[in-house]
Design a protein around this motif. Structure first.
Motif, PDB file in Angstrom:
ATOM      1  N   HIS A 174       0.837  -1.242  -0.044  1.00 43.08           N
ATOM      2  CA  HIS A 174       0.113  -0.170  -0.012  1.00 43.08           C
ATOM      3  C   HIS A 174       0.876   1.178  -0.114  1.00 43.08           C
ATOM      4  N   LEU A 175       1.967   1.223   0.844  1.00 39.95           N
ATOM      5  CA  LEU A 175       2.890   2.396   0.967  1.00 39.95           C
ATOM      6  C   LEU A 175       3.640   2.467  -0.314  1.00 39.95           C
ATOM      7  N   ALA A 176       3.885   1.617  -1.195  1.00 41.74           N
ATOM      8  CA  ALA A 176       4.245   1.974  -2.470  1.00 41.74           C
ATOM      9  C   ALA A 176       3.319   2.327  -3.499  1.00 41.74           C
ATOM     10  N   GLU A 177       2.068   2.163  -3.341  1.00 43.23           N
ATOM     11  CA  GLU A 177       1.065   2.683  -4.127  1.00 43.23           C
ATOM     12  C   GLU A 177       0.985   4.175  -3.651  1.00 43.23           C
ATOM     13  N   VAL A 178       1.132   4.516  -2.431  1.00 43.30           N
ATOM     14  CA  VAL A 178       1.296   5.805  -1.916  1.00 43.30           C
ATOM     15  C   VAL A 178       2.203   6.853  -2.525  1.00 43.30           C
ATOM     16  N   ARG A 179       3.389   6.106  -2.726  1.00 45.92           N
ATOM     17  CA  ARG A 179       4.709   6.893  -3.383  1.00 45.92           C
ATOM     18  C   ARG A 179       4.340   7.029  -4.675  1.00 45.92           C
ATOM     19  N   GLU A 180       3.638   6.088  -5.543  1.00 48.61           N
ATOM     20  CA  GLU A 180       3.542   6.212  -6.884  1.00 48.61           C
ATOM     21  C   GLU A 180       2.472   7.295  -7.103  1.00 48.61           C
ATOM     22  N   ALA A 181       1.351   7.289  -6.317  1.00 48.64           N
ATOM     23  CA  ALA A 181       0.197   8.434  -6.464  1.00 48.64           C
ATOM     24  C   ALA A 181       0.475   9.656  -6.012  1.00 48.64           C
ATOM     25  N   GLY A 182       1.495   9.834  -4.870  1.00 46.24           N
ATOM     26  CA  GLY A 182       1.866  11.089  -4.572  1.00 46.24           C
ATOM     27  C   GLY A 182       0.987  11.543  -3.360  1.00 46.24           C
ATOM     28  N   TYR A 183       0.132  10.557  -2.941  1.00 49.11           N
ATOM     29  CA  TYR A 183      -0.766  10.930  -1.732  1.00 49.11           C
ATOM     30  C   TYR A 183      -1.360   9.516  -1.080  1.00 49.11           C
ATOM     31  N   ALA A 184      -1.827   9.625   0.174  1.00 47.61           N
ATOM     32  CA  ALA A 184      -2.191   8.434   0.872  1.00 47.61           C
ATOM     33  C   ALA A 184      -3.740   8.461   1.123  1.00 47.61           C
ATOM     34  N   TRP A 185      -4.330   7.387   1.578  1.00 50.75           N
ATOM     35  CA  TRP A 185      -5.871   7.571   1.569  1.00 50.75           C
ATOM     36  C   TRP A 185      -6.109   6.294   2.792  1.00 50.75           C
ATOM     37  N   THR A 186      -7.236   6.763   3.593  1.00 43.64           N
ATOM     38  CA  THR A 186      -7.738   5.771   4.445  1.00 43.64           C
ATOM     39  C   THR A 186      -9.273   5.629   4.053  1.00 43.64           C
ATOM     40  N   GLN A 187      -9.690   4.535   4.489  1.00 43.95           N
ATOM     41  CA  GLN A 187     -11.228   4.384   4.486  1.00 43.95           C
ATOM     42  C   GLN A 187     -11.593   3.557   5.626  1.00 43.95           C
ATOM     43  N   GLU A 188     -12.075   4.480   6.646  1.00 42.39           N
ATOM     44  CA  GLU A 188     -12.657   3.998   7.776  1.00 42.39           C
ATOM     45  C   GLU A 188     -11.560   2.788   8.468  1.00 42.39           C
ATOM     46  N   GLU A 189     -10.377   3.302   8.361  1.00 41.10           N
ATOM     47  CA  GLU A 189      -9.192   2.369   8.949  1.00 41.10           C
ATOM     48  C   GLU A 189      -8.861   2.801  10.361  1.00 41.10           C
ATOM     49  N   LEU A 190      -9.252   4.216  10.759  1.00 35.50           N
ATOM     50  CA  LEU A 190      -9.007   4.492  12.199  1.00 35.50           C
ATOM     51  C   LEU A 190     -10.342   4.651  12.703  1.00 35.50           C
ATOM     52  N   GLU A 191     -11.473   5.222  12.083  1.00 30.99           N
ATOM     53  CA  GLU A 191     -12.768   5.311  12.700  1.00 30.99           C
ATOM     54  C   GLU A 191     -13.873   4.959  11.701  1.00 30.99           C
ATOM     55  N   ILE A 192     -14.700   3.998  12.082  1.00 29.32           N
ATOM     56  CA  ILE A 192     -15.978   3.879  11.060  1.00 29.32           C
ATOM     57  C   ILE A 192     -16.532   5.053  10.791  1.00 29.32           C
TER      58      ILE A 192
END
Length: 248
Positions: A174-192
């Motif tokens: 996932h972090l490799a995808e973050v570096r490629e995209a230039g940004y990160a994302w989370t979907q209900e991973e910290l809080e529903i």
């Protein structure tokens, strides 16, 4: 705790006086000379104090500058990021934060609520898990692999919600995808019910020093909406980077 209090008192004495000997320090904090000597020795070993010449006097060391520099950098990020975050909150319509790395957490330094924000939750000062937040993923993604591995080993990959990534292999992918995209994302991973995305902020050397994030309710801040607004967030992060001295 008494030793910590005494050590801080020693630093304050040297800050006020410029320099002081063991006897002066001992008298000031009301301890035996041997105790003052041990305290000064411990502080000297960390570079927080140093001996000035051969007169047995002590003064503040350059270790203090290092610590102060870390605080100054954080103040600078908040100051330089404030107008950009305010604009991003308006453009994106959601809550915008600036976060930095604090040990094995991401800590939020500044927050602006967008016009569409539905809750008054204040994230400022909160320590959040690196693997479960968009800011944390950005801060992890651009670390050297060895440093990242050590951080994750210390922090662990706790399952915060059913959607939290808890597999090291999956997180690295996932972090490799973050570096490629230039940004990160989370979907209900910290809080529903909470989605978020983050982009990296660079210093003058091109090192990632912070993340600027946008977060909102999952029913509105959908995956499609985040993808659509990612360029806006990335551009905002680049502007803060330039304000911090990055010329790339």
């Amino acid at each position: 705790m008494q030793s910590v209090d005494r050590a801080i008192s020693v630093l304050e004495i040297l800050a006020q006086r410029g320099e002081a000997g063991v006897s002066e320090v001992a008298a000031e904090i009301d301890v035996h000379k041997s105790t003052a000597f041990r305290l000064l020795g411990a502080l000297e070993a960390r570079g927080l104090v140093e001996q000035s010449g051969e007169r047995g006097k002590y003064r503040l060391g350059f270790g203090i500058v290092r610590l102060a520099g870390a605080v100054t950098a954080r103040i600078d990020i908040t100051q330089q990021g404030r107008p950009v975050c305010e604009r991003l909150a308006e453009e994106i319509g959601e809550t915008v934060n600036i976060a930095v790395l604090q040990e094995h957490y991401a800590i939020n330094l500044y927050q602006v609520r967008g016009p569409g924000a539905v809750t008054a939750h204040n994230w400022v000062g909160q320590l959040t898990p690196l693997h479960a937040t968009s800011s944390g993923k950005v801060l992890l993604a651009y670390l050297p692999a060895q440093e990242r591995a050590a951080l994750l080993a210390e922090a662990g990959l706790k399952k915060v919600t059913p959607h939290t990534i808890t597999s090291r292999t999956r997180l690295e992918k996932h972090l490799a995808e973050v570096r490629e995209a230039g940004y990160a994302w989370t979907q209900e991973e910290l809080e529903i019910g909470l989605h978020a995305m983050a982009a990296p902020v660079l210093d003058r050397e091109g090192q990632v020093i912070a993340a600027v994030t946008a977060s909102g309710p999952s029913y509105r801040f959908t995956e499609e909406r985040m993808r659509e607004l990612a360029p806006v967030l990335i551009k905002g992060a680049e502007e803060i980077s330039h304000r911090m001295g990055y010329l790339g």
